[in-house]
Design a protein around this motif. Structure first.
Motif, short mmCIF file in Angstrom:
data_model
loop_
_atom_site.label_atom_id
_atom_site.label_comp_id
_atom_site.label_asym_id
_atom_site.label_seq_id
_atom_site.Cartn_x
_atom_site.Cartn_y
_atom_site.Cartn_z
N VAL A 205 0.87 -1.17 0.00
CA VAL A 205 0.00 0.00 0.00
C VAL A 205 0.92 1.22 0.00
CG1 VAL A 205 -1.72 1.32 1.26
CG2 VAL A 205 -1.90 -1.17 1.13
N ARG A 206 0.84 2.01 -1.06
CA ARG A 206 1.81 3.08 -1.33
C ARG A 206 1.18 4.44 -1.06
NH1 ARG A 206 3.19 6.65 -5.34
NH2 ARG A 206 5.39 6.80 -5.95
N HIS A 207 1.85 5.24 -0.20
CA HIS A 207 1.46 6.62 0.06
C HIS A 207 2.37 7.55 -0.75
CE1 HIS A 207 -0.92 5.97 3.90
NE2 HIS A 207 -0.36 4.78 3.71
N PRO A 208 1.82 8.51 -1.50
CA PRO A 208 2.69 9.47 -2.20
C PRO A 208 3.58 10.27 -1.25
CG PRO A 208 0.48 9.52 -3.12
CD PRO A 208 0.40 8.67 -1.89
N ARG A 209 3.03 10.73 -0.13
CA ARG A 209 3.78 11.47 0.89
C ARG A 209 3.09 11.27 2.23
NH1 ARG A 209 6.87 15.39 -2.04
NH2 ARG A 209 7.41 16.62 -0.21
N VAL A 210 3.86 11.33 3.30
CA VAL A 210 3.31 11.32 4.66
C VAL A 210 4.17 12.21 5.55
CG1 VAL A 210 2.28 9.01 4.50
CG2 VAL A 210 4.62 9.25 5.29
N PHE A 211 3.61 12.66 6.66
CA PHE A 211 4.33 13.49 7.64
C PHE A 211 5.00 14.69 6.96
CE2 PHE A 211 4.58 9.23 9.77
CZ PHE A 211 3.73 9.53 10.82
N ASP A 212 4.31 15.29 6.01
CA ASP A 212 4.86 16.43 5.30
C ASP A 212 4.17 17.71 5.78
OD1 ASP A 212 6.20 18.06 3.54
OD2 ASP A 212 5.11 17.42 1.77
N ASN A 213 2.94 17.94 5.36
CA ASN A 213 2.22 19.13 5.81
C ASN A 213 1.76 19.01 7.25
OD1 ASN A 213 2.39 20.35 3.24
ND2 ASN A 213 0.64 19.15 2.51
N ASP A 214 1.49 17.81 7.70
CA ASP A 214 1.01 17.58 9.06
C ASP A 214 1.79 16.42 9.66
OD1 ASP A 214 -0.33 17.15 11.43
OD2 ASP A 214 -2.34 17.29 10.54
N ARG A 215 2.67 16.71 10.62
CA ARG A 215 3.51 15.68 11.22
C ARG A 215 2.78 14.84 12.26
NH1 ARG A 215 9.46 18.08 12.38
NH2 ARG A 215 9.64 15.97 13.22
N PRO A 223 -3.48 6.68 -0.07
CA PRO A 223 -2.74 5.44 -0.32
C PRO A 223 -3.53 4.49 -1.21
CG PRO A 223 -3.72 5.37 1.86
CD PRO A 223 -4.02 6.74 1.30
N THR A 224 -2.83 3.84 -2.13
CA THR A 224 -3.45 2.89 -3.05
C THR A 224 -2.57 1.65 -3.17
OG1 THR A 224 -2.45 4.06 -4.94
CG2 THR A 224 -4.73 4.62 -4.37
N LEU A 225 -3.11 0.65 -3.84
CA LEU A 225 -2.45 -0.66 -3.93
C LEU A 225 -1.54 -0.71 -5.16
CD1 LEU A 225 -2.41 -3.42 -2.48
CD2 LEU A 225 -4.28 -4.12 -3.99
N GLN A 241 0.37 0.25 -10.58
CA GLN A 241 -0.77 0.41 -9.68
C GLN A 241 -1.78 -0.70 -9.95
OE1 GLN A 241 -3.41 3.89 -10.03
NE2 GLN A 241 -3.23 4.15 -7.83
N LEU A 242 -2.19 -1.40 -8.89
CA LEU A 242 -3.13 -2.51 -9.02
C LEU A 242 -4.58 -2.07 -8.82
CD1 LEU A 242 -1.23 -5.32 -7.09
CD2 LEU A 242 -1.31 -4.95 -9.56
N CYS A 243 -4.80 -1.07 -7.97
CA CYS A 243 -6.15 -0.61 -7.67
C CYS A 243 -6.07 0.85 -7.25
CB CYS A 243 -6.77 -1.45 -6.56
SG CYS A 243 -8.45 -0.96 -6.08
#
Length: 351
Positions: A205-215, A223-225, A241-243
């Motif tokens: 499950v892939r997130h483009p970005r995390v903990f960037d604008n809001d830590r 997030p997508t598969l 990308q699967l889904c």
């Protein structure tokens, strides 16, 4: 399905070497809120950042910190992986101190039999890892630790860190790791990984970005598969990308952990809410048929990560029950819902 006492299958073993409670800390945080597992007769609560596991007694009270009878040299991890063939427990333990990561193997008796230091450029968040027949897969991704901000908001996105996947041979050393570059992203929870004649298949499950604008709230992007097909000979990866549905909290039939799987279960999220751990429905992905089905909850309820229980030891893949907790926002109460996978899109068989 009759619940079994926690100690029903506890093997005979020598008294555990337990650190004094509350005992010493490992890592920058003592927060073990990431996972609960059973191994070698113990019920263990685990967390990120290298804290020692906490053992629970039969009443689910915290009994002690556990260093695996004195064999664990440092901290542990939130999401270790059981090898379904050997019964051993593998983990990638991270730390704010160099070398920042260690591959730990705990034998079936609950003692560490092997550790391999892994030198990283900076301490990063490796919430989980993947295990195949011959490799431990390391997710060195651009979420780095800021010890000065711990424990309230210890992690932050860093564009300069880069993203790469490390292939560590199970019985290899630190110089044997093959690093493969990835497009910048973050993975909290891999689905599964396995080896084929064409290379390694890694579902995440892939997130483009995390903990960037809001830590404080990591669910800021959708997030997508995805599937990564890694070619060790060339050191390249193909990303697919699967889904495109927004989802998290993947689970498979754990009998297929580290080998080719056909099915995966995830939790569908509601885009725009920032919610990472729960959503309004469960999803079942059939990769062979290219089909995704949904089990919808009644309005006002949010379900979390499911647990799969096979119908019997030799049941076909994915044949059994899904168990998940659901929260009713209107009453502020929770319920355990049991779904028969033979009627996945229908109602639960028990609540």
């Amino acid at each position: 399905m009759v619940p079994q006492p926690l100690a029903a299958h506890r093997p005979r073993r020598p008294p555990a070497r337990r650190a004094a409670r509350p005992g010493p800390r490992r890592g920058f945080s003592d927060n073990a809120n990431g996972n609960i597992i059973r191994h070698a007769g113990r019920t263990l609560v685990l967390g990120d950042g290298g804290p020692l596991p906490l053992e629970l007694d039969r009443e689910l009270n915290t009994a002690a910190r556990v260093d695996f009878d004195g064999t664990l040299p440092a901290g542990f991890a939130a999401h270790p992986q059981h090898d379904p063939l050997t019964g051993e427990l593998h983990a990638i333990a991270t730390s704010h101190e160099p070398p920042h990561a260690v591959h730990v193997v705990v034998d079936v008796h609950g003692r560490v039999r092997r550790t391999v230091p892994i030198q990283l450029k900076r301490p990063t968040l490796m919430h989980a890892f993947s295990l195949t027949e011959h490799y431990a897969l390391l997710y060195d991704l651009p979420v780095v630790l800021d010890p000065a901000a711990a424990p309230r908001a210890p992690y932050a996105w860093d564009d300069g860190h880069g993203a790469r996947l490390g292939l560590l041979p199970r019985e290899g050393g630190p110089d044997d790791i093959l690093w493969v570059e990835l497009a910048p992203c973050f993975v909290f929870h891999p689905v599964n990984a396995y080896e084929t004649d064409r290379g390694l298949v890694v579902d995440v499950v892939r997130h483009p970005r995390v903990f960037d604008n809001d830590r404080l709230r990591p669910g800021e992007t959708c997030p997508t598969l995805w599937r990564w097909t890694v070619h060790p000979a060339s050191g390249t990866v193909v990303e697919e990308q699967l889904c495109d549905r927004v989802q998290e909290a993947p689970r498979i039939d754990d009998r297929y952990r580290g080998s080719a799987h056909r099915l995966a279960f995830t939790t569908a999220l509601a885009p725009g809410t920032g919610e990472l751990l729960g959503g309004p429905s469960l999803l079942r992905h059939d990769f062979a048929a290219g089909r995704t089905e949904a089990h919808h909850l009644p309005p006002g309820r949010t379900t979390g990560e499911p647990v799969f229980v096979p119908r019997e030891p030799c049941a076909p893949e994915g044949d059994g029950w899904l168990l998940s907790f659901a929260h009713d926002r209107r009453t502020d109460r929770s319920e355990l819902r049991i779904v028969d996978t033979a009627d996945f899109t229908g109602g639960p068989v028990a609540v």
